[in-house]
Write a protein that holds these residues in place. Structure first.
Motif, PDB file in Angstrom:
ATOM      1  N   LYS A   1       0.759  -1.100   0.089  1.00 53.70           N
ATOM      2  CA  LYS A   1       0.083   0.125  -0.005  1.00 53.70           C
ATOM      3  C   LYS A   1       0.714   1.043   0.105  1.00 53.70           C
ATOM      4  O   LYS A   1       0.279   2.408  -0.053  1.00 53.70           O
ATOM      5  N   CYS A   2       2.132   1.191  -0.098  1.00 48.63           N
ATOM      6  CA  CYS A   2       3.011   2.286  -0.043  1.00 48.63           C
ATOM      7  C   CYS A   2       4.304   1.736  -0.410  1.00 48.63           C
ATOM      8  O   CYS A   2       4.731   0.531  -0.677  1.00 48.63           O
ATOM      9  N   GLU A   3       5.388   2.740  -0.581  1.00 49.10           N
ATOM     10  CA  GLU A   3       6.565   2.403  -1.237  1.00 49.10           C
ATOM     11  C   GLU A   3       7.234   1.539  -0.260  1.00 49.10           C
ATOM     12  O   GLU A   3       7.142   1.727   1.082  1.00 49.10           O
ATOM     13  N   VAL A   4       8.252   0.755  -0.462  1.00 47.52           N
ATOM     14  CA  VAL A   4       9.021  -0.092   0.250  1.00 47.52           C
ATOM     15  C   VAL A   4      10.046   0.879   1.083  1.00 47.52           C
ATOM     16  O   VAL A   4      10.351   1.567   0.449  1.00 47.52           O
ATOM     17  N   PHE A   5      10.007   0.394   2.124  1.00 44.28           N
ATOM     18  CA  PHE A   5      10.928   1.225   3.147  1.00 44.28           C
ATOM     19  C   PHE A   5      12.114   0.488   3.580  1.00 44.28           C
ATOM     20  O   PHE A   5      12.037  -0.751   3.894  1.00 44.28           O
ATOM     21  N   THR A   6      13.429   1.011   3.170  1.00 44.08           N
ATOM     22  CA  THR A   6      14.636   0.251   3.531  1.00 44.08           C
ATOM     23  C   THR A   6      15.360   1.061   4.400  1.00 44.08           C
ATOM     24  O   THR A   6      15.254   2.130   4.798  1.00 44.08           O
ATOM     25  N   LEU A   7      16.406   0.105   4.862  1.00 43.48           N
ATOM     26  CA  LEU A   7      17.451   0.569   5.844  1.00 43.48           C
ATOM     27  C   LEU A   7      17.958   1.732   4.990  1.00 43.48           C
ATOM     28  O   LEU A   7      18.552   2.851   5.845  1.00 43.48           O
ATOM     29  N   GLU A   8      18.442   1.748   3.849  1.00 45.22           N
ATOM     30  CA  GLU A   8      19.079   2.921   3.172  1.00 45.22           C
ATOM     31  C   GLU A   8      18.309   4.142   3.311  1.00 45.22           C
ATOM     32  O   GLU A   8      18.819   5.198   3.557  1.00 45.22           O
ATOM     33  N   MET A   9      16.902   4.150   3.109  1.00 46.47           N
ATOM     34  CA  MET A   9      16.188   5.083   3.082  1.00 46.47           C
ATOM     35  C   MET A   9      16.239   5.793   4.401  1.00 46.47           C
ATOM     36  O   MET A   9      16.192   7.023   4.854  1.00 46.47           O
ATOM     37  N   MET A  10      16.073   4.982   5.598  1.00 49.59           N
ATOM     38  CA  MET A  10      16.147   5.504   6.980  1.00 49.59           C
ATOM     39  C   MET A  10      17.355   5.962   7.442  1.00 49.59           C
ATOM     40  O   MET A  10      17.384   7.081   8.001  1.00 49.59           O
ATOM     41  N   HIS A  11      18.429   5.433   6.748  1.00 51.76           N
ATOM     42  CA  HIS A  11      19.810   6.080   6.999  1.00 51.76           C
ATOM     43  C   HIS A  11      19.980   7.303   6.828  1.00 51.76           C
ATOM     44  O   HIS A  11      20.622   8.122   7.185  1.00 51.76           O
ATOM     45  N   LYS A  12      19.349   7.709   5.596  1.00 52.73           N
ATOM     46  CA  LYS A  12      19.302   9.265   5.116  1.00 52.73           C
ATOM     47  C   LYS A  12      19.011  10.124   5.936  1.00 52.73           C
ATOM     48  O   LYS A  12      19.134  11.326   6.030  1.00 52.73           O
ATOM     49  N   VAL A  13      18.157   9.714   6.925  1.00 53.75           N
ATOM     50  CA  VAL A  13      16.992  10.675   7.758  1.00 53.75           C
ATOM     51  C   VAL A  13      17.283  10.450   9.231  1.00 53.75           C
ATOM     52  O   VAL A  13      17.047  11.272  10.208  1.00 53.75           O
ATOM     53  N   TYR A  14      17.998   9.397   9.708  1.00 51.51           N
ATOM     54  CA  TYR A  14      18.452   9.090  11.010  1.00 51.51           C
ATOM     55  C   TYR A  14      19.999   8.731  11.096  1.00 51.51           C
ATOM     56  O   TYR A  14      20.523   7.682  10.350  1.00 51.51           O
ATOM     57  N   ASP A  15      20.772   9.630  12.000  1.00 48.36           N
ATOM     58  CA  ASP A  15      21.987   9.139  12.018  1.00 48.36           C
ATOM     59  C   ASP A  15      22.286   8.240  13.144  1.00 48.36           C
ATOM     60  O   ASP A  15      23.694   7.900  13.151  1.00 48.36           O
ATOM     61  N   GLY A  16      21.444   7.721  13.861  1.00 46.32           N
ATOM     62  CA  GLY A  16      21.698   6.658  14.822  1.00 46.32           C
ATOM     63  C   GLY A  16      21.968   5.315  14.225  1.00 46.32           C
ATOM     64  O   GLY A  16      22.220   5.121  13.269  1.00 46.32           O
ATOM     65  N   ASN A  17      22.474   4.432  15.262  1.00 47.25           N
ATOM     66  CA  ASN A  17      22.551   2.982  14.782  1.00 47.25           C
ATOM     67  C   ASN A  17      21.262   2.454  14.486  1.00 47.25           C
ATOM     68  O   ASN A  17      20.371   2.442  15.321  1.00 47.25           O
TER      69      ASN A  17
END
Length: 65
Positions: free
Chosen positions: A11-27
């Motif tokens: 129902k939405c775009e696939v969400f990946t670790l790569e996408m999250m890493h672009k907006v979140y600098d934590g581990n």
């Protein structure tokens, strides 16, 4: 969870670790659907600090990596 793993409902775009890493600098710890090669690649690319491999071990706790 990353990508097309458990709970993905198309129902939405696939969400990946790569996408999250672009907006979140934590581990980040990735899970769901990784094997040894894809897990090592995610860590080597810097998109995850670690990968969790839970599901393969539920049926076989002696499963070697």
């Amino acid at each position: 969870m990353d990508g097309l793993g458990f709970g993905y409902h198309e129902k939405c775009e696939v969400f990946t670790l790569e996408m999250m890493h672009k907006v979140y600098d934590g581990n980040l710890i990735g899970n769901v659907g990784y094997d040894r090669e894809s897990g090592e690649a995610a860590v080597a690319a810097g998109n995850a600090a670690a990968i969790a491999y839970g599901r393969p071990f539920i049926g076989n706790p002696d499963l070697p990596l």
